[in-house]
Design an enzyme around this catalytic site. Structure first.
Site, PDB file in Angstrom:
ATOM      1  N   SER A   8       0.835  -1.202   0.000  1.00 41.24           N
ATOM      2  CA  SER A   8       0.000   0.000   0.000  1.00 41.24           C
ATOM      3  C   SER A   8       0.872   1.255   0.000  1.00 41.24           C
ATOM      4  O   SER A   8       1.591   1.516   0.968  1.00 41.24           O
ATOM      5  CB  SER A   8      -0.910   0.019   1.227  1.00 41.24           C
ATOM      6  OG  SER A   8      -1.575   1.266   1.316  1.00 41.24           O
ATOM      7  N   ASP A  35      -4.931   3.531  -1.996  1.00 40.43           N
ATOM      8  CA  ASP A  35      -6.068   3.933  -1.168  1.00 40.43           C
ATOM      9  C   ASP A  35      -6.445   5.374  -1.492  1.00 40.43           C
ATOM     10  O   ASP A  35      -5.657   6.298  -1.246  1.00 40.43           O
ATOM     11  CB  ASP A  35      -5.711   3.827   0.314  1.00 40.43           C
ATOM     12  CG  ASP A  35      -5.557   2.388   0.775  1.00 40.43           C
ATOM     13  OD1 ASP A  35      -6.508   1.615   0.588  1.00 40.43           O
ATOM     14  OD2 ASP A  35      -4.494   2.050   1.322  1.00 40.43           O
ATOM     15  N   MET A  37      -8.926   8.346  -0.496  1.00 42.76           N
ATOM     16  CA  MET A  37      -9.795   8.753   0.615  1.00 42.76           C
ATOM     17  C   MET A  37     -10.296  10.180   0.381  1.00 42.76           C
ATOM     18  O   MET A  37      -9.565  11.029  -0.131  1.00 42.76           O
ATOM     19  CB  MET A  37      -9.011   8.709   1.935  1.00 42.76           C
ATOM     20  CG  MET A  37      -8.369   7.371   2.225  1.00 42.76           C
ATOM     21  SD  MET A  37      -7.418   7.450   3.773  1.00 42.76           S
ATOM     22  CE  MET A  37      -6.692   5.817   3.792  1.00 42.76           C
ATOM     23  N   HIS A  66      -8.420   1.043  -4.337  1.00 39.85           N
ATOM     24  CA  HIS A  66      -9.394   0.912  -3.243  1.00 39.85           C
ATOM     25  C   HIS A  66      -9.964   2.293  -2.938  1.00 39.85           C
ATOM     26  O   HIS A  66      -9.268   3.156  -2.397  1.00 39.85           O
ATOM     27  CB  HIS A  66      -8.668   0.320  -2.025  1.00 39.85           C
ATOM     28  CG  HIS A  66      -9.512   0.186  -0.805  1.00 39.85           C
ATOM     29  ND1 HIS A  66      -8.966  -0.060   0.439  1.00 39.85           N
ATOM     30  CD2 HIS A  66     -10.858   0.234  -0.613  1.00 39.85           C
ATOM     31  CE1 HIS A  66      -9.934  -0.137   1.335  1.00 39.85           C
ATOM     32  NE2 HIS A  66     -11.088   0.048   0.712  1.00 39.85           N
ATOM     33  N   MET A 137     -11.479  -5.363   5.792  1.00 36.89           N
ATOM     34  CA  MET A 137     -10.645  -4.397   6.510  1.00 36.89           C
ATOM     35  C   MET A 137     -10.239  -4.978   7.863  1.00 36.89           C
ATOM     36  O   MET A 137     -11.091  -5.409   8.644  1.00 36.89           O
ATOM     37  CB  MET A 137     -11.392  -3.086   6.721  1.00 36.89           C
ATOM     38  CG  MET A 137     -11.654  -2.286   5.449  1.00 36.89           C
ATOM     39  SD  MET A 137     -10.139  -1.837   4.541  1.00 36.89           S
ATOM     40  CE  MET A 137      -9.234  -0.901   5.783  1.00 36.89           C
ATOM     41  N   ASP A 175      -6.765  -5.962   4.337  1.00 33.37           N
ATOM     42  CA  ASP A 175      -6.040  -4.694   4.386  1.00 33.37           C
ATOM     43  C   ASP A 175      -6.131  -4.131   5.801  1.00 33.37           C
ATOM     44  O   ASP A 175      -7.221  -3.986   6.346  1.00 33.37           O
ATOM     45  CB  ASP A 175      -6.673  -3.718   3.387  1.00 33.37           C
ATOM     46  CG  ASP A 175      -5.981  -2.362   3.348  1.00 33.37           C
ATOM     47  OD1 ASP A 175      -4.928  -2.196   3.980  1.00 33.37           O
ATOM     48  OD2 ASP A 175      -6.505  -1.465   2.666  1.00 33.37           O
TER      49      ASP A 175
END
Length: 216
Positions: A8, A35, A37, A66, A137, A175
Site C-alpha cells: 500500500s 487507497d 480517501m 481501493h 478491513m 487490508d
C-alpha cells in the site's frame, strides 16, 4: 499457493514516491495497492487523480485501487484511465452495489467490494458471485499503522465458507494491520491476498519484507 502481496503506497514516502514505486517494481510484489480517501467516508484525505496519474505511469505492477469514498461510481472513468486492473468499492458506500459492480466490469476492470470491521460477512451473500474479490478491513479505514482487529481472522474463515457454499470464485484480500504474524494467520484462515503498508515501507529492507510476506 503463495499469497498475492499488494504493498500500500499510503505508507510510502510521498517525497520520494517514484523511488518507492521503483522498489516495488523490482520486488516480488504482485500488485500496487492505492487507497483513495475523500475525508467524508473516512476521516482522512490521501491523494487524488493528478498524483495517481504518475503512480500509474511508473508502476509496472497491476493497480489494485481501493476507493474509500462516497459515490465511488462517479469516478469509474478516472480509475479506468489510470489503467487500473481492480476497482474496489465499499459495501457501506454503495446503496446500489450490484449496479456499481456491473459498471466497473463494463468499464473493463475487475470489480471488488470491501467491508468494514463491523459489517457482517453475511451481507455479501447476494453479491459474492458477481465480484472478483472481497477485501476485509483489518482496521477501521482512514489511517495507516493501526492495530489489527483480531476478529478479522474469524471473518476470513466465514467468508471462505460463504465462497465455498455459493460456488463463488472470489478472492479474499485483507487490508490493515498486516505483518508477518497476522499475515500468517490470515493466509492459514483462507486469505488469498495481503495488503501491507507499514510492514513493507517502514522495514529496514522493504524488498526483503515483501519476500517474507510472499513466502507465508
Amino acid at each position: 499457493m503463495k499469497p498475492i502481496i499488494s504493498p500500500s503506497i499510503l505508507s510510502a514516502n510521498f517525497a520520494y514516491l517514484a523511488n518507492d514505486i521503483e522498489m516495488v517494481n523490482g520486488s516480488e510484489a504482485d500488485w500496487v495497492h492505492i487507497d483513495i480517501m475523500d475525508g467524508v467516508f473516512v476521516p482522512n484525505i490521501s491523494f487524488g487523480f493528478p498524483v495517481l496519474k504518475y503512480v500509474a505511469k511508473f508502476s509496472e505492477k497491476p493497480l489494485d485501487v481501493h476507493l474509500m469514498i462516497v459515490q465511488p461510481e462517479k469516478f469509474i472513468p478516472e480509475v479506468k484511465a489510470l489503467g487500473a486492473r481492480i476497482m474496489n468499492v465499499h459495501y457501506e458506500a454503495c446503496p446500489h452495489l450490484h449496479r456499481v459492480v456491473q459498471q466497473i466490469r463494463e468499464a473493463g476492470m475487475l470489480p471488488a467490494v470491501t467491508i468494514n470491521p463491523a459489517t457482517p460477512v453475511a451481507m455479501l451473500r447476494d453479491i459474492i458471485n458477481d465480484v472478483y474479490m472481497v477485501l476485509l478491513m483489518g482496521v477501521n479505514p482512514g489511517f495507516g499503522g493501526q492495530k489489527f482487529i483480531e476478529h478479522t481472522v474469524r471473518k476470513v474463515c466465514e467468508l471462505r465458507e460463504l465462497i465455498t457454499v455459493t460456488g463463488s470464485e472470489a478472492l479474499i484480500e485483507v487490508d490493515g494491520g498486516v505483518n508477518l504474524e497476522t499475515g500468517a494467520r490470515l493466509v492459514e484462515a483462507g486469505a488469498n491476498a495481503l495488503v501491507a503498508g507499514n510492514a513493507v515501507f517502514s522495514a529496514p529492507d522493504p524488498v526483503a519484507a515483501i519476500r517474507a510476506l510472499k513466502n507465508l
